[in-house]
Scaffold this motif. Structure first.
Motif, PDB file in Angstrom:
ATOM      1  N   UNK A   1      37.212  60.266  39.002  1.00 51.23           N
ATOM      2  CA  UNK A   1      38.312  60.063  40.132  1.00 51.23           C
ATOM      3  C   UNK A   1      37.136  59.611  41.556  1.00 51.23           C
ATOM      4  N   UNK A   2      35.793  59.018  41.764  1.00 49.77           N
ATOM      5  CA  UNK A   2      35.841  57.477  42.620  1.00 49.77           C
ATOM      6  C   UNK A   2      36.597  56.407  42.153  1.00 49.77           C
ATOM      7  N   UNK A   3      36.604  56.207  40.373  1.00 48.00           N
ATOM      8  CA  UNK A   3      37.068  54.850  39.985  1.00 48.00           C
ATOM      9  C   UNK A   3      38.721  55.119  40.725  1.00 48.00           C
ATOM     10  N   UNK A   4      39.490  56.341  40.089  1.00 46.51           N
ATOM     11  CA  UNK A   4      41.036  56.650  40.392  1.00 46.51           C
ATOM     12  C   UNK A   4      41.095  56.386  42.327  1.00 46.51           C
ATOM     13  N   UNK A   5      39.907  57.227  43.261  1.00 49.00           N
ATOM     14  CA  UNK A   5      39.882  56.612  43.953  1.00 49.00           C
ATOM     15  C   UNK A   5      40.099  55.263  44.625  1.00 49.00           C
ATOM     16  N   UNK A   6      39.079  54.656  44.106  1.00 48.33           N
ATOM     17  CA  UNK A   6      38.469  52.915  44.691  1.00 48.33           C
ATOM     18  C   UNK A   6      39.835  52.370  44.436  1.00 48.33           C
ATOM     19  N   UNK A   7      40.470  52.831  42.981  1.00 47.62           N
ATOM     20  CA  UNK A   7      41.476  51.404  42.611  1.00 47.62           C
ATOM     21  C   UNK A   7      43.312  51.715  42.904  1.00 47.62           C
ATOM     22  N   UNK A   8      43.284  53.273  43.663  1.00 48.34           N
ATOM     23  CA  UNK A   8      43.764  53.489  44.744  1.00 48.34           C
ATOM     24  C   UNK A   8      44.150  52.836  45.875  1.00 48.34           C
ATOM     25  N   UNK A   9      42.603  52.801  46.998  1.00 50.24           N
ATOM     26  CA  UNK A   9      42.509  52.143  48.009  1.00 50.24           C
ATOM     27  C   UNK A   9      42.496  50.529  48.012  1.00 50.24           C
ATOM     28  N   UNK A  10      42.323  50.359  46.527  1.00 54.39           N
ATOM     29  CA  UNK A  10      42.437  48.247  46.585  1.00 54.39           C
ATOM     30  C   UNK A  10      43.916  48.124  46.434  1.00 54.39           C
ATOM     31  N   UNK A  11      44.342  49.229  45.462  1.00 54.85           N
ATOM     32  CA  UNK A  11      45.905  48.654  45.836  1.00 54.85           C
ATOM     33  C   UNK A  11      46.602  49.359  47.073  1.00 54.85           C
ATOM     34  N   UNK A  12      46.539  50.212  47.562  1.00 54.31           N
ATOM     35  CA  UNK A  12      46.743  50.451  49.020  1.00 54.31           C
ATOM     36  C   UNK A  12      46.822  49.101  49.862  1.00 54.31           C
ATOM     37  N   UNK A  13      45.498  48.973  50.039  1.00 54.01           N
ATOM     38  CA  UNK A  13      44.937  47.916  50.697  1.00 54.01           C
ATOM     39  C   UNK A  13      45.407  46.784  50.538  1.00 54.01           C
ATOM     40  N   UNK A  14      45.744  46.097  48.884  1.00 54.40           N
ATOM     41  CA  UNK A  14      46.705  44.709  48.757  1.00 54.40           C
ATOM     42  C   UNK A  14      47.979  44.669  48.944  1.00 54.40           C
ATOM     43  N   UNK A  15      48.278  46.303  48.692  1.00 49.93           N
ATOM     44  CA  UNK A  15      50.157  46.568  48.712  1.00 49.93           C
ATOM     45  C   UNK A  15      50.300  46.106  50.511  1.00 49.93           C
ATOM     46  N   UNK A  16      49.575  46.612  51.244  1.00 49.68           N
ATOM     47  CA  UNK A  16      49.030  46.286  52.495  1.00 49.68           C
ATOM     48  C   UNK A  16      49.616  45.072  53.064  1.00 49.68           C
ATOM     49  N   UNK A  17      48.644  44.444  52.769  1.00 48.10           N
ATOM     50  CA  UNK A  17      48.330  42.849  53.231  1.00 48.10           C
ATOM     51  C   UNK A  17      49.716  41.825  52.118  1.00 48.10           C
ATOM     52  N   UNK A  18      49.887  42.192  51.237  1.00 47.73           N
ATOM     53  CA  UNK A  18      51.199  41.955  51.105  1.00 47.73           C
ATOM     54  C   UNK A  18      52.112  41.941  51.643  1.00 47.73           C
ATOM     55  N   UNK A  19      52.959  43.007  52.280  1.00 53.32           N
ATOM     56  CA  UNK A  19      53.916  43.885  53.350  1.00 53.32           C
ATOM     57  C   UNK A  19      53.718  42.572  54.589  1.00 53.32           C
ATOM     58  N   UNK A  20      52.463  43.069  55.354  1.00 50.87           N
ATOM     59  CA  UNK A  20      52.461  42.312  56.346  1.00 50.87           C
ATOM     60  C   UNK A  20      52.062  40.726  56.528  1.00 50.87           C
TER      61      UNK A  20
END
Length: 181
Positions: A160-179
């Motif tokens: 679960x912690x690994x999945x949460x970490x991947x989800x957070x990093x992916x979300x942040x990467x997508x946010x940065x890419x969008x911005x």
């Protein structure tokens, strides 16, 4: 036409009110305040939508959806047992959070490739989607726990912690890419 900042801030405040509503529903002592903050968020978002000067392309569909949703909500609220009211409110909040996320997405789709596609628009879209999705999933979890579908103890699983970490990093990467786009 660019969405005015005050309108974007109003939608953000409405989303925060939905989240506060969830927090309020966590205890019988604060449930009334939670319900009122959710209603205030919905009222704010509706008033801003209709009176902000934003051109509504599908006004008839919006009015029909508001009327149908209001009728369904009223009938359901009157028929549900008082002891099941927290579950009903959780479902209503889930719908509000999901709607907030969808509105943010559609608002962004309307400005992509236009001069209105600015950094502030991207940031507000991201915040609207993230807060709306958190509200949606949190409300569904609250409903499930109140209804007894989900156990009261924390739901955990291996990795679960690994999945949460991947989800957070992916979300942040997508946010940065969008911005940055």
């Amino acid at each position: 036409m660019m969405t005015p900042v005050w309108v974007q801030l109003s939608y953000l405040i409405a989303a925060v009110l939905f989240i506060l509503s969830l927090k309020g529903l966590s205890s019988p002592k604060t449930a009334r305040l939670g319900t009122l903050s959710g209603a205030a968020g919905a009222l704010l978002a509706t008033i801003v939508l209709f009176f902000s000067g934003i051109k509504l392309n599908n006004l008839i569909i919006i009015v029909i959806a508001v009327v149908v949703g209001s009728v369904i909500g009223l009938v359901t609220a009157r028929q549900v047992k008082m002891t099941a009211m927290p579950q009903l409110v959780s479902l209503f909040n889930a719908v509000g959070g999901g709607a907030a996320a969808l509105i943010a997405i559609f608002d962004y789709l309307n400005v992509v490739g236009t001069p209105a596609e600015t950094l502030s628009t991207s940031v507000f879209v991201v915040l609207g989607v993230v807060i709306g999705c958190i509200t949606f999933t949190g409300s569904i979890m609250a409903f499930g726990k109140l209804q007894g579908f989900i156990p009261g103890k924390p739901v955990t699983f291996r990795g679960q912690n690994l999945l949460n970490g991947v989800a957070i990093v992916s979300t942040l990467a997508l946010v940065v890419a969008l911005v940055l786009q």
